[in-house]
Design a protein around this motif. Sequence first.
Motif, PDB file in Angstrom:
ATOM      1  N   LEU A 138       0.832  -1.195   0.000  1.00  0.00           N
ATOM      2  CA  LEU A 138       0.000   0.000   0.000  1.00  0.00           C
ATOM      3  C   LEU A 138       0.869   1.248   0.000  1.00  0.00           C
ATOM      4  CD1 LEU A 138      -2.568  -1.146   2.710  1.00  0.00           C
ATOM      5  CD2 LEU A 138      -2.703  -1.431   0.233  1.00  0.00           C
ATOM      6  N   VAL A 139       0.482   2.245  -0.798  1.00  0.00           N
ATOM      7  CA  VAL A 139       1.236   3.494  -0.896  1.00  0.00           C
ATOM      8  C   VAL A 139       0.408   4.641  -0.353  1.00  0.00           C
ATOM      9  CG1 VAL A 139       2.555   2.675  -2.879  1.00  0.00           C
ATOM     10  CG2 VAL A 139       0.459   3.981  -3.252  1.00  0.00           C
ATOM     11  N   ASP A 140       1.098   5.662   0.190  1.00  0.00           N
ATOM     12  CA  ASP A 140       0.369   6.781   0.788  1.00  0.00           C
ATOM     13  C   ASP A 140       0.213   7.975  -0.142  1.00  0.00           C
ATOM     14  OD1 ASP A 140       2.980   7.547   0.806  1.00  0.00           O
ATOM     15  OD2 ASP A 140       3.103   7.940   2.960  1.00  0.00           O
ATOM     16  N   ARG A 141       0.974   8.000  -1.274  1.00  0.00           N
ATOM     17  CA  ARG A 141       0.816   9.052  -2.267  1.00  0.00           C
ATOM     18  C   ARG A 141       1.030   8.449  -3.647  1.00  0.00           C
ATOM     19  NH1 ARG A 141       3.613  14.805  -1.074  1.00  0.00           N
ATOM     20  NH2 ARG A 141       3.287  14.826  -3.327  1.00  0.00           N
ATOM     21  N   PRO A 142       0.005   8.423  -4.484  1.00  0.00           N
ATOM     22  CA  PRO A 142       0.158   7.819  -5.811  1.00  0.00           C
ATOM     23  C   PRO A 142       1.137   8.562  -6.704  1.00  0.00           C
ATOM     24  CG  PRO A 142      -1.978   8.897  -5.592  1.00  0.00           C
ATOM     25  CD  PRO A 142      -1.364   8.892  -4.223  1.00  0.00           C
ATOM     26  N   THR A 164      -7.501   2.750  -5.283  1.00  0.00           N
ATOM     27  CA  THR A 164      -7.028   3.959  -4.611  1.00  0.00           C
ATOM     28  C   THR A 164      -7.595   5.187  -5.300  1.00  0.00           C
ATOM     29  OG1 THR A 164      -4.966   2.874  -3.943  1.00  0.00           O
ATOM     30  CG2 THR A 164      -4.990   5.272  -3.917  1.00  0.00           C
ATOM     31  N   SER A 165      -7.995   6.163  -4.474  1.00  0.00           N
ATOM     32  CA  SER A 165      -8.491   7.432  -4.998  1.00  0.00           C
ATOM     33  C   SER A 165      -7.938   8.557  -4.131  1.00  0.00           C
ATOM     34  CB  SER A 165     -10.024   7.460  -4.981  1.00  0.00           C
ATOM     35  OG  SER A 165     -10.515   8.640  -5.584  1.00  0.00           O
ATOM     36  N   GLY A 166      -7.955   9.764  -4.658  1.00  0.00           N
ATOM     37  CA  GLY A 166      -7.478  10.926  -3.917  1.00  0.00           C
ATOM     38  C   GLY A 166      -7.148  12.044  -4.886  1.00  0.00           C
ATOM     39  N   TRP A 167      -6.927  13.236  -4.356  1.00  0.00           N
ATOM     40  CA  TRP A 167      -6.728  14.382  -5.244  1.00  0.00           C
ATOM     41  C   TRP A 167      -5.389  14.317  -5.991  1.00  0.00           C
ATOM     42  CZ3 TRP A 167      -3.100  18.317  -5.467  1.00  0.00           C
ATOM     43  CH2 TRP A 167      -2.227  18.457  -4.381  1.00  0.00           C
ATOM     44  N   ARG A 168      -4.439  13.533  -5.487  1.00  0.00           N
ATOM     45  CA  ARG A 168      -3.152  13.414  -6.154  1.00  0.00           C
ATOM     46  C   ARG A 168      -3.144  12.318  -7.226  1.00  0.00           C
ATOM     47  NH1 ARG A 168       0.895  16.211  -3.549  1.00  0.00           N
ATOM     48  NH2 ARG A 168       0.490  16.854  -1.403  1.00  0.00           N
ATOM     49  N   GLY A 169      -4.243  11.600  -7.362  1.00  0.00           N
ATOM     50  CA  GLY A 169      -4.308  10.507  -8.318  1.00  0.00           C
ATOM     51  C   GLY A 169      -4.645  10.968  -9.718  1.00  0.00           C
ATOM     52  N   ARG A 170      -4.963  10.005 -10.574  1.00  0.00           N
ATOM     53  CA  ARG A 170      -5.199  10.317 -11.989  1.00  0.00           C
ATOM     54  C   ARG A 170      -6.612  10.826 -12.244  1.00  0.00           C
ATOM     55  NH1 ARG A 170      -5.762   4.416 -14.957  1.00  0.00           N
ATOM     56  NH2 ARG A 170      -7.091   3.428 -13.409  1.00  0.00           N
ATOM     57  N   SER A 171      -7.528  10.640 -11.277  1.00  0.00           N
ATOM     58  CA  SER A 171      -8.905  11.094 -11.433  1.00  0.00           C
ATOM     59  C   SER A 171      -9.175  12.273 -10.509  1.00  0.00           C
ATOM     60  CB  SER A 171      -9.883   9.957 -11.113  1.00  0.00           C
ATOM     61  OG  SER A 171      -9.682   8.859 -11.981  1.00  0.00           O
ATOM     62  N   PHE A 172     -10.242  12.983 -10.768  1.00  0.00           N
ATOM     63  CA  PHE A 172     -10.613  14.128  -9.945  1.00  0.00           C
ATOM     64  C   PHE A 172     -11.183  13.671  -8.606  1.00  0.00           C
ATOM     65  CE2 PHE A 172     -11.608  16.390 -14.169  1.00  0.00           C
ATOM     66  CZ  PHE A 172     -10.275  16.744 -14.317  1.00  0.00           C
ATOM     67  N   ILE A 176      -9.796  16.158   0.009  1.00  0.00           N
ATOM     68  CA  ILE A 176      -8.399  16.577   0.102  1.00  0.00           C
ATOM     69  C   ILE A 176      -7.475  15.429   0.491  1.00  0.00           C
ATOM     70  CG2 ILE A 176      -9.026  18.959   0.626  1.00  0.00           C
ATOM     71  CD1 ILE A 176      -8.351  18.398   3.566  1.00  0.00           C
ATOM     72  N   ALA A 177      -7.970  14.200   0.496  1.00  0.00           N
ATOM     73  CA  ALA A 177      -7.113  13.062   0.817  1.00  0.00           C
ATOM     74  C   ALA A 177      -5.991  12.937  -0.203  1.00  0.00           C
ATOM     75  CB  ALA A 177      -7.923  11.772   0.850  1.00  0.00           C
ATOM     76  N   ASP A 178      -4.769  12.689   0.267  1.00  0.00           N
ATOM     77  CA  ASP A 178      -3.686  12.373  -0.657  1.00  0.00           C
ATOM     78  C   ASP A 178      -3.977  11.047  -1.342  1.00  0.00           C
ATOM     79  OD1 ASP A 178      -2.088  14.634  -0.091  1.00  0.00           O
ATOM     80  OD2 ASP A 178      -1.382  13.683   1.745  1.00  0.00           O
ATOM     81  N   LEU A 267      -3.463  11.673   4.639  1.00  0.00           N
ATOM     82  CA  LEU A 267      -3.507  13.115   4.431  1.00  0.00           C
ATOM     83  C   LEU A 267      -2.326  13.748   5.156  1.00  0.00           C
ATOM     84  CD1 LEU A 267      -4.775  15.810   3.553  1.00  0.00           C
ATOM     85  CD2 LEU A 267      -6.233  15.704   5.601  1.00  0.00           C
ATOM     86  N   ALA A 268      -1.510  14.471   4.414  1.00  0.00           N
ATOM     87  CA  ALA A 268      -0.413  15.261   4.979  1.00  0.00           C
ATOM     88  C   ALA A 268       0.480  14.451   5.912  1.00  0.00           C
ATOM     89  CB  ALA A 268      -0.985  16.481   5.708  1.00  0.00           C
ATOM     90  N   GLY A 269       0.804  13.245   5.484  1.00  0.00           N
ATOM     91  CA  GLY A 269       1.700  12.412   6.265  1.00  0.00           C
ATOM     92  C   GLY A 269       1.049  11.634   7.387  1.00  0.00           C
ATOM     93  N   GLN A 270      -0.254  11.808   7.583  1.00  0.00           N
ATOM     94  CA  GLN A 270      -0.987  11.080   8.611  1.00  0.00           C
ATOM     95  C   GLN A 270      -1.802   9.966   7.967  1.00  0.00           C
ATOM     96  OE1 GLN A 270      -0.543  11.835  11.972  1.00  0.00           O
ATOM     97  NE2 GLN A 270       1.027  13.169  11.047  1.00  0.00           N
ATOM     98  N   THR A 271      -1.937   8.837   8.660  1.00  0.00           N
ATOM     99  CA  THR A 271      -2.637   7.672   8.122  1.00  0.00           C
ATOM    100  C   THR A 271      -3.615   7.133   9.142  1.00  0.00           C
ATOM    101  OG1 THR A 271      -0.768   7.024   6.728  1.00  0.00           O
ATOM    102  CG2 THR A 271      -2.367   5.311   7.246  1.00  0.00           C
ATOM    103  N   ARG A 272      -4.798   6.779   8.674  1.00  0.00           N
ATOM    104  CA  ARG A 272      -5.789   6.067   9.486  1.00  0.00           C
ATOM    105  C   ARG A 272      -6.184   4.802   8.728  1.00  0.00           C
ATOM    106  NH1 ARG A 272      -8.919   9.799  12.469  1.00  0.00           N
ATOM    107  NH2 ARG A 272      -7.564  11.503  13.182  1.00  0.00           N
ATOM    108  N   THR A 273      -6.377   3.715   9.435  1.00  0.00           N
ATOM    109  CA  THR A 273      -6.821   2.477   8.804  1.00  0.00           C
ATOM    110  C   THR A 273      -8.013   1.903   9.539  1.00  0.00           C
ATOM    111  OG1 THR A 273      -5.344   1.070  10.125  1.00  0.00           O
ATOM    112  CG2 THR A 273      -4.476   1.920   8.042  1.00  0.00           C
ATOM    113  N   ILE A 274      -8.858   1.224   8.798  1.00  0.00           N
ATOM    114  CA  ILE A 274      -9.956   0.459   9.382  1.00  0.00           C
ATOM    115  C   ILE A 274      -9.983  -0.902   8.701  1.00  0.00           C
ATOM    116  CG2 ILE A 274     -11.309   2.552   9.836  1.00  0.00           C
ATOM    117  CD1 ILE A 274     -13.168   1.614   7.524  1.00  0.00           C
ATOM    118  N   GLY A 275     -10.451  -1.912   9.396  1.00  0.00           N
ATOM    119  CA  GLY A 275     -10.556  -3.237   8.811  1.00  0.00           C
ATOM    120  C   GLY A 275      -9.226  -3.959   8.815  1.00  0.00           C
TER     121      GLY A 275
END
Length: 295
Positions: A138-142, A164-172, A176-178, A267-275
């Motif tokens: 798993l990566v934190d910034r695509p 994976t989705s986020g504002w830094r990815g290939r889709s809109f 504001i998640a990385d 987001l901004a170097g912080q990570t949360r996980t569930i599951g």
Amino acid sequence: MTRMQARMLPDGRRLHLNDGPIDLIIGVDGGAGEVDRALQAARTRFATVLDELCSELPLLRQPTGAEPRGSTARRMWRATLPLRAHGFITPMAAVAGSVADEMLAAMLDEAALDRAFVNNGGDIALHLAPGQSCEVGLVDRPDRPSLFATARLSAAGGVGGIATSGWRGRSFSLGIADAVTVLAAGGAMADAAATLIANAVDLGPHPAVTRVPARQLQPDSDLGERPVTRGVGPLAPKEIAVALDAGVAFAQTLLGEGLIAAAALHLAGQTRTIGRIDAGRQSEEVPALRGGDPS
């Protein structure tokens, strides 16, 4: 002139398929005859996927409603149907994962495989036969990929999709998640859920966040005039926590509804996980899957 391109990668184990915006890496494990049949099935099915989707684009860009005709389009529709109650969504939110699912299904219809994956730009459909397992990186910034954690998956776990989705990815993205990575039963649901969870990681209007209407960037975008994120400046620790809390709360809702198996939000170097996501070093004993460059 042939539009579709197909080639085996230098490792001799993975197939690269490209047609316009669709770019796939396919990996297959099994008996030699089964692998050959699976890869031929992939080439055959891929030849018409893009044209089928293009023929229904006006419907697929509308909020999920009427059922489309094509098999890949119906995967998109089915994945987004249960998410309509949670906000605006169109079948296009599941397009990458649905293409991956469609290609995987075509191979499994023709061959008995131990393991197989279809990686569509980081959105992955996965097959594990009974007794098989793999490890997903798993990566934190695509846009600057580096492993932050791994998830060990087995056939018994029922996970067949990673997206994976986020504002830094290939889709809109509206949020504001990385990056938000989701594990689900299939690629289509993982794709659609990741889109909505990434949208939920947000602070609303904020001076550090730059947004523009989607249509200004892509005139035919299914998001229309909705403002999509184009930049996120420095945020205070409390603001990061608030945005992640919003995303985690929504992800927990989808987990409770049985739509996803796990999610990781960044987001901004912080990570949360569930599951079921286990942080740690990658095992040398279990094959790893991750998004990557097809070269």
